[in-house]
Design an enzyme around this catalytic site. Sequence first.
Site, PDB file in Angstrom:
ATOM      1  CB  CYS B  35      15.550  16.929 -30.206  1.00  0.00           C
ATOM      2  SG  CYS B  35      16.910  17.704 -29.364  1.00  0.00           S
ATOM      3  CB  CYS B 105      10.631   6.507 -29.337  1.00  0.00           C
ATOM      4  SG  CYS B 105      10.769   7.341 -30.926  1.00  0.00           S
TER       5      CYS B 105
END
Lengths: 392, 278
Positions: B35, B105
């Site tokens: 990913c 994030c």
Amino acid sequence: MRTVYLDNNATTRVAPEVLEEMLPFFSDLYGNPSSMHSFGGQVARHINEARARVAALIGAEPDEIIFTSCGTESDNTAVLSALAVNPEKRHIVTSRVEHPAVKVLCENLVEKGYRVTALGVDSSGNIDMDEYERSLTLDTAVVSLMWANNETGAIFPVEEAALLAREKGILFHTDAVQAVGKIPINMKGNGLSMLSFSGHKLHAPKGIGVLYVRRGTRFSPFMIGGHQEKSRRGGTENTPGIAGIGRACKLAGERIEEENTRVKELRDRLEREIATRVSNIRINGGKALRLPNTTNISFEFVEGEGILLLMDEFGICASSGSACTSGSLQPSHVLRAMGVPFTMAHGSVRFSLSTYSTDEDVDLVIEKLPPIIARLREMSPYWKEGSVCAAE
Amino acid sequence: MWEYNDKVKEHFLHPRNAGEIENPDGMAEVGSIACGDALKLTFKLDENKRIVDAKFKTFGCASAIASSSALTEMMKGKTVEEATKITNQDIADYLGGLPPEKMHCSVLGQEALEKAVENYRGTASPKKEGQIVCECFGVTDKEIQRAVKENHLTTVEEVTNYTKSGGGCKNCHEKIQELIDAVYIQPIEEAQPAKSTRLTNIQKIRLIEETLDKEIRPSLKHDGGDIELVDIIGNRVLVATRGACAVCQASQQTLKGFVEWKLRELVSPELVVEEVAQ
């Protein structure tokens, strides 16, 4: 801080000679080359000279050169023209590693009902010529294969591929944006129908592109308008840009040997020195025939954006094929097509040199990059000293 | 080039708490190398059950490293109970904001924190809950709906920014849109427990005002917007949008999908919200 510009496949600096050539067209020589008066007519003469210079670089005739606004416009014009002049044919052959100017265009054409064969590549970035030959059918209108890859520098055998297409009466276009000026190209005697390139990759400014169309190739214009470019591309000429790319092509011809000797040696030294200082790396496309100025290095277990930002602190400019820098969430389509493992694909960095690159530029990268990789690996949950490398 | 603010850059260039704690009280590994980002979080408690140390190892871009650094700083000194209240938005706020495309994030940080606490409490479940919707990034329907609810996401693009789902082959975009719709357009019967006793007009007006104040405005203000009650005519609630809402293209969706839905849920199912120019 000094800028160490090693991102010449993205764009290049305008050469001082090119700028000088262009300046009069922003001041005294503002005439329209289509005008009847001699004031405008003198500008037309400069355009003719530029056209001859561009043609000379690729061994073409001046009347085979069409000026456009950029590489993408040339690519679009070529592929769409080939389809327009072959309305009964519905098949396109291309590769999985093309620049978006061709790749996304072909994806759009699929939605319009065309069939597209996108050839895969091996781990070095080469296509399989047998597979290519088998993909050519009676229904194929055009083949569009890039001459050199922008990310890895890998060179496709487009001249050989073009001959196979020509035997079958199929038009062949190549996106040569990265190849022109870096490797010798001679259109005389090869089977290519059309070739695209762009000014800003060879030290001319942005906003000027070239489409080569071989004499006798049926053509359908993309920009419809006036009689400019023999009615093959409407719109008033970008006279400064044309003068600039003419000068840039002349310079590129003079410097192509240096590009393939001094610049190539610089690139090779950069690769060699990085390989001795950093473990777990892979040179993507390193086993292919490659452009002399490009290297694409993957650093296992780290992410490219971090590498770029840390190099940026030292003024070093490069690119990455990582997801975070590709504008999408997946790593570069080129590296994925080559089967580069994920541990490597996210940590790829491309350095692309030019004749303006110096020993000092390369020395700085060799000095600064290894500690940057060590620092990021120290933070990476996947990194362990002595990890087995995923490179072949 | 991403527009990172100075604080994000500072945390990337000088990350706090990089590393790994030996014999931690809680630890988690989230994300994957496929990913493009992954985070290993470890923490240690002192005798008073406060987090005395937290460390991270992160594979990912600058904002992933900065988010990890921020998270570990925020965790320290808190009890486990207090730490679990840290949301992805808190992490982004601590850093003075992240580019929209990089919000995932901060979500990765929140996910790591939750998993590490589960690990500490011994309640970790080996399997992901829900159905995988995005095959490219392995994101489930539960994860998507949670991100939509907690961050008031209204478009597939926003969902991709926060969860990465839909950022690969794009085949799941339709499914993601359905999940977004399901969050905002819940069946009225379900969202309407025992509130059906008839209200007087005065009660209704007060309840509408109260609901706007307590339930709706804080969410809108979070995104820089606001709403003003102009009039109530029968079941028509006339409002005017303010701030970011007034210029936001999604404001109609917010009015119908969020404001009206909340009012129907908490006041009366017959209410209709209408926007008036003011």
